[in-house]
Scaffold this active site. Structure first.
Site, mmCIF file in Angstrom:
data_model
loop_
_atom_site.group_PDB
_atom_site.id
_atom_site.type_symbol
_atom_site.label_atom_id
_atom_site.label_comp_id
_atom_site.label_asym_id
_atom_site.label_seq_id
_atom_site.Cartn_x
_atom_site.Cartn_y
_atom_site.Cartn_z
ATOM 1 N N GLU A 296 0.817 -1.206 0.000
ATOM 2 C CA GLU A 296 0.000 0.000 0.000
ATOM 3 C C GLU A 296 0.858 1.267 0.000
ATOM 4 O O GLU A 296 0.522 2.262 -0.647
ATOM 5 C CB GLU A 296 -0.923 0.006 1.226
ATOM 6 N N SER B 190 22.342 -42.898 -8.186
ATOM 7 C CA SER B 190 21.122 -42.109 -8.365
ATOM 8 C C SER B 190 21.326 -40.846 -9.198
ATOM 9 O O SER B 190 20.346 -40.149 -9.477
ATOM 10 C CB SER B 190 20.552 -41.705 -6.996
ATOM 11 N N GLU C 185 13.226 -32.101 1.692
ATOM 12 C CA GLU C 185 13.981 -32.820 0.662
ATOM 13 C C GLU C 185 14.810 -33.872 1.379
ATOM 14 O O GLU C 185 15.817 -33.541 2.009
ATOM 15 C CB GLU C 185 14.916 -31.877 -0.096
ATOM 16 N N ALA D 101 13.929 -41.733 1.621
ATOM 17 C CA ALA D 101 12.641 -42.433 1.697
ATOM 18 C C ALA D 101 12.098 -42.528 3.116
ATOM 19 O O ALA D 101 10.900 -42.384 3.343
ATOM 20 C CB ALA D 101 12.789 -43.839 1.107
ATOM 21 N N GLY E 262 8.839 -40.466 4.215
ATOM 22 C CA GLY E 262 7.724 -41.339 4.592
ATOM 23 C C GLY E 262 7.224 -41.062 5.988
ATOM 24 O O GLY E 262 6.017 -41.084 6.245
#
Length: 374
Positions: free
Chosen positions: A46, A162, A298, A301, A305
């Protein structure tokens, strides 16, 4: 109001932990002032819009994506600035969920004889600030879980290989998720096995770099859950001198840590497998106390989970590469407490799109619903 929302989006990567807000001032069918909140601690939307409008604000209509604040923080109250400017009407997309403000800014305007309207493009305004809204309404941050896998749901080969499953385009897109977050949570496994740094890499921000100078890059706080005290100061995550928080069951002082590293001790909680791990809800409460309302998870597993299994994740962002890695590959997540279909986690898919050759799925976690037989 649509223009105000577009303006608010310009602060997407810089206002944290403040909300993204846009303001447009209209008089005689013409825009005479506009602005957005650029960075925490600086002028609100504003104020920027009124500075542009100057005397033309008198008798004008102001469109604001979030109810103008009524309290003194690091900047004066915007409701009072609007009153002082002489606007005749203020149209607000959504009421501020902050209990310090909620409804008070509107009341202040109305008491000064300014007409108010609320609810225009409400859903779009809410989508600007999921973290701010979640924090104000529940006291916990909004948790976004990033996952990446092959098309058959594998994150690594059986031998641990990976890099890289997903494309450079997908990895660049992840930098966008990091850049908008107050903090990134990861686990000791990711730091040890993947040598993860969990930083925002400016050179990989793509078109975002055009409006985000490298010298203004904000690194989110990196939070490592290390319940067994396996993390050591020689790891690559400590190469970048930005804040790291080590969450541990017991603090050890036998190692020399960089000045930007803080150790905190949080309680343990029993897991579905019967072991004791860091209480994940306590981690989120710690982050909330520090004002971090938008958090990226991040991790590997097991940690991903566990967060999902404990209903601590609000949103999933899954990148799937056009690869098939076979049954022996490592799975996307581990949720040992889910033993039957009725306990399966339900998600509502919001968006599916291609990022380079990969698929990106964005979904919200839903409350569990009993699966009925067909």
């Amino acid at each position: 109001m649509q223009r105000a929302i577009s303006l608010a989006q310009k602060g997407h990567y810089t206002t944290s932990p403040n909300p993204r807000v846009g303001c447009v001032i209209v008089k005689g069918g013409q825009v005479v002032g506009e602005g957005y909140h650029i960075k925490a601690g600086t002028e609100h939307a504003e104020v920027h819009a009124l500075a542009m409008a100057k005397e033309q604000a008198k008798g004008a209509v102001a469109y604001v994506t979030l109810e103008p604040c009524s309290h003194f923080g690091r900047t004066p109250p915007c409701a009072q600035a609007l009153i002082n400017s002489g606007v005749k009407e203020v149209v607000v997309a959504m009421v501020d969920p902050n209990p310090q403000v909620s409804g008070r800014g509107l009341t202040l305007l109305e008491q000064a004889g300014i007409k108010t309207k609320v609810g225009l493009l409400l859903a779009q305004a809410q989508a600007l600030n999921p973290g701010f809204i979640k924090m104000m309404s529940t006291g916990l941050p909004y948790v976004r879980c990033k996952l990446a896998s092959s098309l058959d749901g594998k994150t690594a080969m059986a031998n641990g290989e990976s890099k890289w499953i997903t494309s450079p385009q997908a990895r660049s897109d992840v930098q966008r998720l990091r850049a908008q977050s107050c903090a990134i949570i990861t686990g000791a496994d990711s730091v040890l096995m993947d040598k993860a740094k969990m930083t925002v890499r400016w050179q990989e921000l793509g078109s975002l770099k055009e409006n985000y100078p490298q010298n203004e890059l904000r690194q989110p706080v990196r939070v490592i859950i290390d319940s067994q005290n396996r993390i050591t100061p020689d790891l690559p995550i400590f190469d970048t001198p930005s804040e790291v928080v080590l969450v541990r069951a017991a603090i050890e002082n036998n190692l020399q840590w960089p000045s930007f590293v803080q150790q905190i001790q949080l309680p343990l909680a029993a897991t579905a497998s019967g072991t004791e791990k860091i209480d994940l809800r306590a981690v989120l409460h710690y982050l909330a106390q520090r004002g971090f309302n938008d958090v990226l998870l991040e991790s590997g597993a097991r940690l991903a989970g566990a967060f999902i299994e404990q209903d601590l994740v609000d949103e999933l962002v899954l990148y799937q590469a056009p690869k098939l890695m076979g049954a022996d590959g490592k799975s996307l997540m581990a949720m040992p407490g889910i033993e039957n279909l009725a306990a399966a986690k339900q998600v509502a898919i919001d968006d599916v799109r291609m990022v380079g050759p990969d698929i990106r799925i964005t979904a919200k976690l839903e409350e569990n619903k009993t699966c009925l037989p067909e």
